[in-house]
Enzyme design. Structure first.
Site: not given
Length: 295
Positions: A10, A101, A125, A150
């Site tokens: 992305q 985060d 993770y 996100w």
């Protein structure tokens, strides 16, 4: 010369678009061109192309699957990052690395997280991403670590594209309301990274920074906004608790990142999450003629 790893993801794809007209020379690679878990391969390519800066967008990002593949996650999220950092340390270059985060997994109430707060990951993770940050610190290379959250975009699989498809097809949908955070449009983060490089603002500003869009919402509210902006009005979206979707990972309940340091250091104006979401959905509609979204 700037090397972008994980360029087919992305963020990598968004950087490709943002850097198209830049004067700096961007070189985009993914696993087919460069195995970042191979230190010799990283060294060889960096020397051959005379790389001055690496933007690392590569990562193991499947949060649930990481619980079953901890060694592989560690290899991609930590060992490979150590390789990139060691190469930049040897060449006197800079590494810009994207973290998460999820290094903050433990409960802390509803106060946005600052960069200097102790990490408290609750799953493989988050632990492996923290190890990647630590590997950079141990290498001694010039580095900027950007923690984000996100992430979504027009590329690949992500929450926005999944919810666009589900709210278009289903009469009813349950989404958790007890996890809050801030979505990040990958194009906004890519633009910020390219501007930092263009302005040479990475020089003398090494350290950890937080970047996400502005604002705070739950996944439920995010889904409501996705459906509303897209015009998917026939799906009833219901709030539910996280424990209705059992998971091997305890996800952060309040995952808002404090972006004060980033804004003060780089003078960047960060867009509000809903404004950026509208841009992304409009782009997706134009790509798909408003009829289909990848899930």
């Amino acid at each position: 010369n700037i090397l972008v790893t994980g360029a087919n993801g992305q963020l990598g794809n968004e950087i490709r678009l943002m850097a198209a007209d830049e004067k700096d020379h961007y070189i985009f690679t993914d696993v087919a061109e460069l195995d970042i878990t191979d230190p010799q391969a990283v060294d060889h390519l960096a020397d051959e192309l005379r790389i001055d800066l690496i933007i690392n967008c590569a990562a193991y990002t499947n949060v649930d699957k990481a619980e079953d593949e901890p060694e592989f996650a560690e290899k991609l999220n930590a060992t490979a990052i150590g390789n990139l950092a060691a190469t930049m340390a040897r060449r006197g270059g800079t590494l810009i690395h994207v973290s998460t985060d999820y290094v903050f997994g433990g409960s802390k109430g509803n106060t946005p997280r600052k960069e200097d707060e102790p990490a408290s990951p609750t799953g493989v993770y988050g632990v492996t991403k923290l190890h990647g940050e630590q590997a950079i610190a141990e290498s001694g290379c010039h580095a900027i670590i950007l923690r984000t959250a996100w992430l979504y975009s027009e590329f690949g699989k992500n929450f926005v594209k999944t919810m666009l498809a589900l709210t278009a097809d289903r009469p009813e949908l349950k989404v958790v309301f007890d996890q809050a955070g801030t979505p990040t449009y990958a194009a906004d983060l890519a633009r910020a990274i390219v501007e930092i490089i263009r302005n040479r603002a990475y020089v003398g500003n090494e350290g950890i920074y937080h970047y996400s869009n502005e604002g705070v919402i739950s996944w439920y509210d995010f889904t409501q906004a996705i459906a509303e902006i897209a015009g998917n009005r026939n799906c009833r979206i219901l709030p539910c608790h996280s424990d209705e979707f059992p998971s091997k990972v305890v996800r952060p309940a309040y995952s808002v990142l404090d972006k004060t340091k980033f804004k003060n250091t780089f003078g960047t104006e960060i867009p509000y999450w809903r404004d950026s979401l509208a841009v992304c959905i409009e782009n997706l509609k134009n790509q798909n003629n408003g009829t289909h979204y990848e899930t």
